[in-house]
Design an enzyme around this catalytic site. Structure first.
Site, PDB file in Angstrom:
ATOM      1  N   GLU A  65       0.891  -1.174   0.000  1.00  0.00           N
ATOM      2  CA  GLU A  65       0.000   0.000   0.000  1.00  0.00           C
ATOM      3  C   GLU A  65       0.920   1.212   0.000  1.00  0.00           C
ATOM      4  O   GLU A  65       1.272   1.743   1.046  1.00  0.00           O
ATOM      5  CB  GLU A  65      -0.926  -0.044   1.222  1.00  0.00           C
ATOM      6  CG  GLU A  65      -2.061   0.946   1.137  1.00  0.00           C
ATOM      7  CD  GLU A  65      -1.618   2.369   1.441  1.00  0.00           C
ATOM      8  OE1 GLU A  65      -1.212   3.065   0.481  1.00  0.00           O
ATOM      9  OE2 GLU A  65      -1.704   2.763   2.602  1.00  0.00           O
ATOM     10  N   GLU A  83       3.583   8.552  -4.782  1.00  0.00           N
ATOM     11  CA  GLU A  83       4.503   8.231  -3.687  1.00  0.00           C
ATOM     12  C   GLU A  83       5.497   7.150  -4.142  1.00  0.00           C
ATOM     13  O   GLU A  83       6.113   6.470  -3.334  1.00  0.00           O
ATOM     14  CB  GLU A  83       3.730   7.865  -2.420  1.00  0.00           C
ATOM     15  CG  GLU A  83       2.975   9.090  -1.888  1.00  0.00           C
ATOM     16  CD  GLU A  83       2.234   8.860  -0.567  1.00  0.00           C
ATOM     17  OE1 GLU A  83       2.395   7.776   0.031  1.00  0.00           O
ATOM     18  OE2 GLU A  83       1.506   9.771  -0.143  1.00  0.00           O
TER      19      GLU A  83
END
Lengths: 649, 649
Positions: free
Chosen positions: A449, A458
């Site tokens: 995740e 990210e």
């Protein structure tokens, strides 16, 4: 007296004002105020200066009331100044222009002296209002606290049908009215001053919902609802059309205060009171002529659904710009883990996806003989480890878990968790960056995740490319893909907040922000997609996408301050997770949208498509986005070479 | 070898290059260069890398020649790099895009390594070229000295006649080509980088003169003239059409270098040489195939009129931004007086005006009995005193002169002048500011020269309003009126020079500048007029004017960087003085134009008028201008409250 109590809602929209139409000569103002307050209005929109006044040398400004007739806090909490409506700064008559300039400056100076919070400027009298804007701009430069609300009638003539002759419609086009255009040129001339706001005059007819939607991205502070915008219900009371009600609810949700204005057209107020006690005919007992309208507004306010708990929790984040996390370069703090771990919806989705993958991987016959190797990469403090083990338990599959985490602080917590839960035989903790870990065996399932608000921002692609070395050739990655989305928005508040930094770098940075006072101008479109595992040997994570957005024709023209960004991830087969508005996972709070601003807002004329380019660029130590608009007019390329905003590898 | 000698012209346009069409494989480059130089070309536009090259891991760039085959100064003075033409950064084919990006960066890096002064980028292959612009923008961020010249074919399809059906013409519009638009979006995406320039490909057909005119405001560095743009004269030699000749002269006057390109279509070169000596068939004796074209270009260059003396004197001021004088707040220096006093044309005009006024004032019968009182306000070091006395002598009128001057340093010189000339009985020197001098008598004639480039911008109106106290009711002011004028211009050089300051204040300042590399887009229009004396008691010197400029339709769309400003003054009756281009007084050099920049250049689409507002604002201690554009799109109001630029009282 506020319109009502609404849990969690502390916005200004609880307050309702009333416009004073006649000049309160002879210091009548305190009486008018007291009558209105006792009739449950919260404030007055009142003229400050005798409208018969014209400047002359040595003349004393004929104000409605000396500053002494009300206390300082009464002035500032209960009076919004109404600037004289005869003022016409773009008249052909030079004397009228000069008188208007002097008077406007005097009235504003007087309002400042009274410490009023705001003054309402009369609507522009014509579409060409450059001199009006210049004088207001002068005033804004010297204003400290007071806001100016430019009064704009909410009008827009609808465009002709497409079927009509092009030539004909183009000649008619010049006659169409769109009062948003007035506001737009006024505020461009005044350089988006944050103290220049809008007071909308709501009339009996409303333009299309799309065109109304534009105003939710603008600094609308007040909606002045004319009494003749009201209908009459079966019992003779005022009420609003469904479309007016919907607009009103929109205003309430966007902290817009209502001001009621006009003559009473509904003679119910006297009736209501007289039926109670016939002797109460004087003083406060005489109900305000506009009370029935106020009652109806309060009814609409009170009828609204309460704010959902999540909204209440997030209310202080509305339109607040945050820099995105740098989870690779920086280690997250305990508090951040704490917040994210509370998002049970997210982990439920992961558990569902892992369960489906386990069942696909190991048939019921093999349950007792086969152990699945599952690696959680970026395990943090363990929530995905827990979800994996729960999925194994739920499906009766045997699992061997590796929990790989680069943050040594999180690893400490992870060790305690394993001990506390008695998972020592099931889970191996690896304190390492997944990109350089030398795995002792290969995994069947890789769970991660690493998603940001824009999916890949990210650096999930770079991390998972590094980790797929230790995934079996037929192994499964959860998530198996993710896609970013954008849509053009009007967001004058965000623009002004960025502008306050007075540099280019802040206009070339993407922000995580709970979007609230924005207008979404066109449906979202997908930008970049990443698939995992990625078998192509020459794969790279650079991307380039060109998108074309069409604004619905009934919206009218608009101003684009930037692009809202979202993501949607396919965890496994039909189990997805995301914040893209049309498909967003309900009640998930781990991600706010991302916002890519434009250095100069782009004016999009009617029927002009917006063409926008997004690049994802990669270098040895960083990844960044660049973006540019090429239609209707080219912008500079934002964030060239990642000079202002980048994510470190 | 330069094209020719032209007195005072030291610009790059003396040099002519030749394009090398085939890749000079096998290190042929030195031979090609030496042949071209010996044929009187000055430099080569040459490919640097084998066009068959496509990047692959570990491959060595197949360059035309090692850096050692030419000396460093040969590389930089004689080679302009030509970037591979197959490069296509906006292709649908992702691999081609990626290969193009790598190759472009490698070729530019190689050219930088060779210290070339410039590289020519291939023309965009389609109107949508955002990815090309992004990569070039990347490169520009890291480039130190080298310039990139984007090659643009000089094409523009002409708009349809006005008579045509509107609908029809609008559908055709989308098919029209205007290569200026390509350049415009490219440079907007690259943020007006000062290292990004243009190389224009001149073809056999030329667009309208108005549309060509736009390019003179752009950073055009080279005109690549195709051999098939040449015609053939009666003797079989190449020549150019009148329109091409005119364009070429325009390029020479704007420091644009010519590069000749293409196959020879005129077989005269061999003939020319062979007729001399039949044995010279090898080596340098073989004339370059394109020599006849070079000869013609040199002929056109040499045929141009020499630069007038004034132009030569002013050549170093071209496009050099200067802050306007503050003659009221600051005292001028001796050198400034010296320069202005040399402008004999100006004083001749004053003398003519004064002579006419004297004759009107005093009839021939009264000559012996009447003495005219003339006051020179702002006498400086005395040139207007001299002009007045000469006018008196010329007309036989008796004169009493007061010379009023506020600068005590100039007063010293004035005293010496009076003594030197023996004017003690004729001239009274008053060391005082005209606005506060208490005059002992009233004047018949008030003579002043307080004009700035924009007429009133050195506060002539305020000074003369102060001085008119001591003018007789029927007295004459010389000048009797003055008017300012503006016109919209393209001026990318000025824009970049202002941008280099990296602040808003420099974009809100007016500059005095000898405009040279500019495109004048529409005829001038008058802005403000001031009359003297001004009898109205309530007169004020604030002004507001709204102007609408129409760009000729055959110009196409354009970019407006700001407004050029001028003035024209009526000294007395038909005697005028000014710099407004259509009526400018010849051979006067006291004033350069003024330039009002725009913070963001405004793109003006075809047939869209430009609406601009100018304000002259006055406060107790200063006077300033504000300006704003409202069409085709609103700009901010520039210089609000005179925050960036003002003239002190």
């Amino acid at each position: 007296m506020p319109l009502g109590q609404r849990a969690g809602d502390k916005s200004d929209s609880r307050y309702c004002g009333v416009e004073v139409l006649d000049f309160p000569a002879g210091e009548e103002l305190p009486a008018v105020l007291s009558h209105s307050l006792s009739s449950a209005f919260d404030f007055l929109l009142a003229p400050l200066v005798d409208p018969d006044y014209r400047p002359s040398p040595g003349a004393v400004l004929p104000v409605a009331a000396s500053d002494l007739v009300l206390g300082p806090s009464q002035w500032s909490s209960h009076i919004v100044g109404k600037i004289s409506e005869w003022i016409d700064l773009d008249s052909e008559d030079e004397q009228l222009r000069l008188d208007s300039e002097v008077t406007l400056k005097q009235e504003i100076a007087w309002a400042s002296h009274l410490s009023l919070q705001a003054c309402v400027l009369p609507p522009p009298k014509r579409s060409s209002c450059a001199n009006y804007a210049r004088v207001v701009n002068h005033i804004l430069q010297g204003l400290t606290n007071m806001h100016l609300w430019l009064r704009i009638p909410l009008e827009k003539s609808e465009p002709m049908d497409e079927d009509h002759d092009e030539a004909k419609s183009s000649s008619i086009m010049s006659d169409t009215v769109d009062s948003w255009e007035w506001w737009n040129s006024f505020r461009l001339l005044c350089e988006h001053s944050s103290q220049l706001c809008v007071a909308l005059d709501v009339l009996s007819t409303l333009p299309s919902m799309n065109s109304l939607g534009r105003w939710f991205g603008e600094p609308v502070r007040a909606a002045i609802i004319q009494t003749n915008a009201f209908l009459t219900n079966a019992r003779g009371y005022p009420c609003l059309s469904k479309r007016h009600q919907k607009l009103l609810t929109g205003f309430f949700n966007h902290s817009v205060q209502v001001i009621i204005s006009g003559k009473s057209n509904h003679n119910v107020s006297q009736v209501g009171v007289l039926s109670g006690d016939e002797n109460h005919t004087e003083d406060t007992a005489v109900r305000h002529a506009l009370s029935p309208y106020l009652d109806y507004i309060a009814y609409i306010y009170q009828r609204m659904d309460p704010l959902p708990e999540q909204e209440r929790f997030e209310i202080n984040y509305r339109d607040f710009l945050q820099s995105p996390l740098q989870p690779l370069m920086d280690n997250l703090e305990a508090q951040t883990y704490e917040t994210f771990e509370k998002d049970t919806v997210k982990y439920t989705q992961y558990q569902r996806a892992i369960a489906k993958a386990l069942v696909d991987r190991v048939s019921d016959d093999e349950v007792s003989t086969t152990k699945t190797v599952l690696m959680v990469v970026g395990a943090g403090r363990g929530p995905l480890v827990r979800a994996s083990l729960q999925a194994a338990e739920e499906t009766g599959r045997k699992l061997k878990v590796y929990a790989v985490e680069k943050n040594p602080n999180a690893v400490i917590t992870l060790h305690s968790l394993i001990k506390l839960e008695g998972w020592e035989s099931l889970v191996t903790i690896i304190s390492s960056d997944m990109r350089c870990w030398d795995a002792p065996e290969k995994a069947d399932i890789l769970v991660s995740e690493l998603l940001g608000s824009f999916g890949d921002n990210e650096l999930s692609p770079e991390c998972l490319d590094g980790a797929q070395r230790f995934l079996k050739p037929d192994g499964i990655s959860i998530p198996s893909s993710y896609t970013s989305f954008i849509e053009p928005i009007t967001a004058s508040k965000l623009h002004n907040d960025i502008k306050a930094h007075k540099d280019i770098a802040h206009f070339e940075t993407a922000y995580v922000v709970k979007l609230h006072r924005v207008a979404r101008l066109a449906p979202t479109q997908s930008v970049f997609t990443f698939d995992h595992p990625n078998p192509s040997p020459n794969a790279n994570n650079q991307r380039y996408t060109k998108l074309k957005f069409e604004i619905p024709a009934d919206t009218g023209s608009c101003l684009v301050h930037g692009f809202a960004g979202y993501f949607d991830a396919v965890l496994y087969k039909d189990v997805h997770l995301g914040i893209e508005p049309n498909t967003a996972t309900p009640n998930m709070f781990s991600w706010f949208p991302i916002f890519f601003p434009l250095r100069k807002p782009i004016h999009v004329p009617l029927k002009s498509p917006i063409e926008v380019h997004f690049w994802r660029c990669c270098a040895a130590t960083k990844v960044w986005y660049e973006w540019a608009v090429t239609a209707p007019s080219p912008s500079p390329i934002h964030n060239s070479n990642g000079r202002s905003y980048w994510v470190g590898l």
